[in-house]
Enzyme design. Structure first.
Site, PDB file in Angstrom:
ATOM      1  N   ASP A 131       0.865  -1.177   0.000  1.00 42.87           N
ATOM      2  CA  ASP A 131       0.000   0.000   0.000  1.00 42.87           C
ATOM      3  C   ASP A 131       0.905   1.233   0.000  1.00 42.87           C
ATOM      4  OD1 ASP A 131      -1.704   2.182   0.849  1.00 42.87           O
ATOM      5  OD2 ASP A 131      -3.118   0.694   1.603  1.00 42.87           O
ATOM      6  N   HIS A 168     -10.582  -6.002  -2.039  1.00 45.76           N
ATOM      7  CA  HIS A 168      -9.200  -6.107  -1.596  1.00 45.76           C
ATOM      8  C   HIS A 168      -9.120  -6.389  -0.102  1.00 45.76           C
ATOM      9  CE1 HIS A 168     -10.266  -1.831  -1.260  1.00 45.76           C
ATOM     10  NE2 HIS A 168      -9.322  -1.692  -0.345  1.00 45.76           N
TER      11      HIS A 168
END
Length: 129
Positions: free
Chosen positions: A29, A93
């Site tokens: 991320d 996700h």
């Protein structure tokens, strides 16, 4: 319209890739809650995780488990937390977050890493797979 994750899958947007198979992709991320915060996604477009058929849902969980085990070996932490929120990107996700304290799971406090730190971290986690 393609989500940002579909653009990552298609190679239109770069990512710090951790793992990949025919159906799933894991990458760091870029706005992490904690060092090592990783996203696991299906390579096909599906907005909500529970809209996935059972085989793909279980496949994503199996894939995320393998990534989490490597992540815990690569990043010092008490455990790897998992969250499925899905409001920020309309593409299913799973967040895998190395945890040392609860605040790292709250999506409020973010950490900053340089490009070199992201690259080294991605390589370290990949090596543990």
């Amino acid at each position: 319209m393609s989500s940002i994750f579909t653009k990552i899958v298609n190679g239109e947007i770069p990512c710090y890739k951790i793992a990949e198979d025919d159906n799933y992709l894991a990458f760091l991320d870029v706005n992490p809650n904690a060092k090592g915060h990783t996203l696991c996604i299906p390579k096909f477009e599906v907005d909500k995780i529970f809209d996935m058929d059972e085989a793909h849902y279980l496949g994503l969980m199996h894939f995320a488990r393998k990534v989490a085990i490597a992540l815990e070996k690569a990043v010092p932490c008490k455990r790897v937390g998992m969250a499925v929120v899905g409001l920020e990107v309309p593409h299913a996700h799973v967040h895998l977050i190395p945890l040392n304290e609860m605040d790292e799971m709250r999506f409020q406090n973010k950490v900053s890493l340089s490009t070199a730190e992201f690259e080294a971290l991605a390589e370290n986690i990949k090596a543990k797979m």
